[in-house]
Motif scaffolding. Sequence first.
Motif, PDB file in Angstrom:
ATOM      1  N   UNK A 165      31.571 119.604  11.959  1.00  0.00           N
ATOM      2  CA  UNK A 165      31.543 118.203  12.382  1.00  0.00           C
ATOM      3  C   UNK A 165      32.612 117.405  11.654  1.00  0.00           C
ATOM      4  N   UNK A 212      40.033 122.819  19.199  1.00  0.00           N
ATOM      5  CA  UNK A 212      39.042 122.561  20.251  1.00  0.00           C
ATOM      6  C   UNK A 212      38.560 123.876  20.877  1.00  0.00           C
ATOM      7  N   UNK A 248      20.579 122.761  13.028  1.00  0.00           N
ATOM      8  CA  UNK A 248      21.259 121.566  13.552  1.00  0.00           C
ATOM      9  C   UNK A 248      20.963 120.365  12.666  1.00  0.00           C
ATOM     10  N   UNK A 268      29.498 111.348   1.965  1.00  0.00           N
ATOM     11  CA  UNK A 268      29.080 110.432   0.899  1.00  0.00           C
ATOM     12  C   UNK A 268      29.174 111.079  -0.476  1.00  0.00           C
ATOM     13  N   UNK A 280      30.622 102.044   4.671  1.00  0.00           N
ATOM     14  CA  UNK A 280      30.156 103.046   3.725  1.00  0.00           C
ATOM     15  C   UNK A 280      28.928 102.586   2.926  1.00  0.00           C
ATOM     16  N   UNK A 332      25.865 102.987   4.950  1.00  0.00           N
ATOM     17  CA  UNK A 332      25.464 104.386   5.101  1.00  0.00           C
ATOM     18  C   UNK A 332      24.866 104.912   3.798  1.00  0.00           C
ATOM     19  N   UNK A 333      25.423 104.478   2.661  1.00  0.00           N
ATOM     20  CA  UNK A 333      24.877 104.909   1.362  1.00  0.00           C
ATOM     21  C   UNK A 333      23.414 104.505   1.257  1.00  0.00           C
ATOM     22  N   UNK A 377      32.603 104.031   6.986  1.00  0.00           N
ATOM     23  CA  UNK A 377      32.071 105.390   6.967  1.00  0.00           C
ATOM     24  C   UNK A 377      32.477 106.092   8.254  1.00  0.00           C
ATOM     25  N   UNK A 378      32.354 105.339   9.341  1.00  0.00           N
ATOM     26  CA  UNK A 378      32.632 105.928  10.647  1.00  0.00           C
ATOM     27  C   UNK A 378      32.967 104.783  11.594  1.00  0.00           C
ATOM     28  N   UNK A 414      35.725 107.683  16.099  1.00  0.00           N
ATOM     29  CA  UNK A 414      35.338 108.904  15.405  1.00  0.00           C
ATOM     30  C   UNK A 414      33.899 109.293  15.742  1.00  0.00           C
ATOM     31  N   UNK A 455      33.955 111.114  18.897  1.00  0.00           N
ATOM     32  CA  UNK A 455      34.458 112.488  18.735  1.00  0.00           C
ATOM     33  C   UNK A 455      33.348 113.399  18.220  1.00  0.00           C
ATOM     34  N   UNK A 456      32.634 112.903  17.186  1.00  0.00           N
ATOM     35  CA  UNK A 456      31.595 113.725  16.588  1.00  0.00           C
ATOM     36  C   UNK A 456      30.467 113.970  17.581  1.00  0.00           C
ATOM     37  N   UNK A 475      31.190 116.467  20.184  1.00  0.00           N
ATOM     38  CA  UNK A 475      31.119 117.851  19.701  1.00  0.00           C
ATOM     39  C   UNK A 475      29.673 118.274  19.463  1.00  0.00           C
ATOM     40  N   UNK A 476      28.866 117.331  18.956  1.00  0.00           N
ATOM     41  CA  UNK A 476      27.521 117.706  18.524  1.00  0.00           C
ATOM     42  C   UNK A 476      26.534 117.797  19.685  1.00  0.00           C
ATOM     43  N   UNK A 487      26.113 120.981  21.498  1.00  0.00           N
ATOM     44  CA  UNK A 487      25.414 122.011  20.701  1.00  0.00           C
ATOM     45  C   UNK A 487      23.907 121.834  20.848  1.00  0.00           C
ATOM     46  N   UNK A 488      23.465 120.553  20.904  1.00  0.00           N
ATOM     47  CA  UNK A 488      22.045 120.296  21.124  1.00  0.00           C
ATOM     48  C   UNK A 488      21.625 120.865  22.478  1.00  0.00           C
ATOM     49  N   UNK A 518      36.565 119.872  26.247  1.00  0.00           N
ATOM     50  CA  UNK A 518      37.270 119.619  24.987  1.00  0.00           C
ATOM     51  C   UNK A 518      38.645 120.280  24.978  1.00  0.00           C
ATOM     52  N   UNK A 519      38.680 121.571  25.361  1.00  0.00           N
ATOM     53  CA  UNK A 519      39.937 122.305  25.277  1.00  0.00           C
ATOM     54  C   UNK A 519      40.783 122.145  26.542  1.00  0.00           C
TER      55      UNK A 519
END
Lengths: 504, 160
Positions: free
Chosen positions: A220, A390, A418, A430, B5, B8-9, B74-75, B79, B82-83, B86-87, B90-91, B117-118
């Motif tokens: 990720x 990718x 996951x 972090x 950030x 998120x902390x 943080x994000x 971004x 993008x994450x 990708x994620x 997978x789920x 993606x590719x």
Amino acid sequence: MGNFGQLMDGFAVALTAHHVLIMIVGVLLGLVVGVLPGLGAPNGVSLLLPLTFTMDPISAIILLTSMYWGALFGGSTTSILFNIPGEPSSVATTFDGYPMAKQGQAVRALSLAFSSAGIGALTGVIVITLLSGWVAQFAMRFGAAEYFAVYFMAFASFIGMAGGSPFKTLVAMMLGFAAATVGMDTISGESRLTFEFDELIGGISFLIAVIGLFGLGELLLTMEEGLKFEGVKAKLDLRTIFRTVAEVPRYWATLVRSALIGCWMGITPGGPTAASFMSYALGRRFSRRGRHFGKGEPEGIIAPETADHSAGSCALLPMLALGIPGSATSAVMMGGLMIWGLSPGPMLFTTQPDFVWGLIASMYMGNIIAVVLVLATVPLFAYILKAPFTVVGPMITVVCVIGAYTVASHTFDIWLALLFGLAGYVFKKLDYPLAPFVLAMVLGDKAEDAFRQAMLTSDGSPAIFFSNGLVSTMMGLGIFLLLLPAITALAGRIRSGAHKAEAA
Amino acid sequence: MDISRPTMEVATASATALIGAVVCYGALQNGISWADGAPQPGYFPFYIGCLIIFGSAVTAVQTLIRRDGETGAFLDGARLRTVAAFFLPIVGFTLISGFLGLYIGMAIYVFYAMLTAAKFRLHNAALTALVVVVVNFVIFEKLFTVPLLKGPVLEYFGIY
């Protein structure tokens, strides 16, 4: 001279055609794992572990350790050629390796890295050969209280010597302990922290955690950062390789210093990553050419590489002799030992000498094979890395998901992986350290058992942890290490206070 | 949509503190005191839970005090997308695998990932998916004899 004779017996075990073949396969797999970002040594070893359940333990451990050597070497290749560390422990190699490669000296940079890495690794293995038997004999006198003290010291040193926030290290470590307690309690047989979920009664496997945290989490992160390979072309010619290898002995001071740092950080659970950074920093301070570090200095490559590899191999010493792993990868291997029915620790040296010395002998061979193979495969891996991430990313994902399933053939484990993946991603961003988590998860049960047994023998009085010189010294050291961050902060404040007083 | 950030902390510290509380609660159910000269099963986990809460609390407080220090993002939105891109597949992969088996799951996942993606062409993506399935089938079922989840469809065709 007892160790030497046993080592020779070990070579007899390790040098069979079958085992040499296993070493070659292991090193090659390790190189793949090391080269690909998103697949690291701890994760690679976890993925391979379920496949070794049917092998005999000595072949299995040779396969896993060879993979580990391969991963350590593979990580340096991408650091130098692409400025992308394949492993966290080879980050420091990018500082001088990539600049040197960009100046058209890629082969020199690679040869420097691999030969100093080989020297570092061999130093580590020699230290293991000389010390492990002795440490194991010393540890034979340990009772439950002493064991708990050793665990306490190991965990305290993580908190005391952590680079970042000691509280984040504490949280990561305790979460690992908590995860280890899930499931059936080994002493009373009661189920703990399962909250009526049938899937949790068997406990959470540390392999799932590693695949999630180090595998999916890393993927990720790599995806988010939008990885682009900007490679440097490397054409290998033997003359440059030999000339560079002949150049290495000139840097003997750096070699010795880095190997010592590496051995120390490997035996105490500092790990290869911390060792390579520390060695680089010290190299810059002590070198006459320190100002040039970061622009492609040979010493800037030799220092982190030597320390990285000597720490990597030394991390196996406490795992074998005490049953306490010195790095995340050796924690996973120790979990493997337990699954194969061996209990790591001093008894292993007397009950399974063939296994122990066969393994140590295979470390000499494995590292030599790794140096040769890594040089031979540089063009191949440079080619593989031309594929866009990718495409490579989803392939690694498939491997991780299958790996999570093969641990126990449960689909529930994939969901857990996951979840750990998301946690690993956030934790990494972090700056929570992940190695203490894995270490606590593997050692959790053993530390708790030692604690409860010690308390049983003393009828619940914590005085047992200070009942003799040995155990009090270890507990004292542990407490000192725990307080180290506070002590350094206090010392810093006093010193700055003194400066202010002088100024006024 | 940016996540800073410090936010998120604090969020992460709250989450870990919550886990700590759950651990303490679970330990209380097992009993945390001493019985018959031995600690009850919840004794050890209870203090682990307390330490998690303690560490999380200090981290959260430190973040709030040092507000001026790290205020970076943080994000950010791009971004995050993008994450997520990708994620989430997978789920989906995991979800499908639970019902139809790992081989069908991985085929659909690889096909989809290569296509989106590719940016492979349709037939290349299908070919890649097929190669991945066959390679994994040979490695796991034949070489290492570790059976992966087949699911109802493969079993219907007599592949166990």
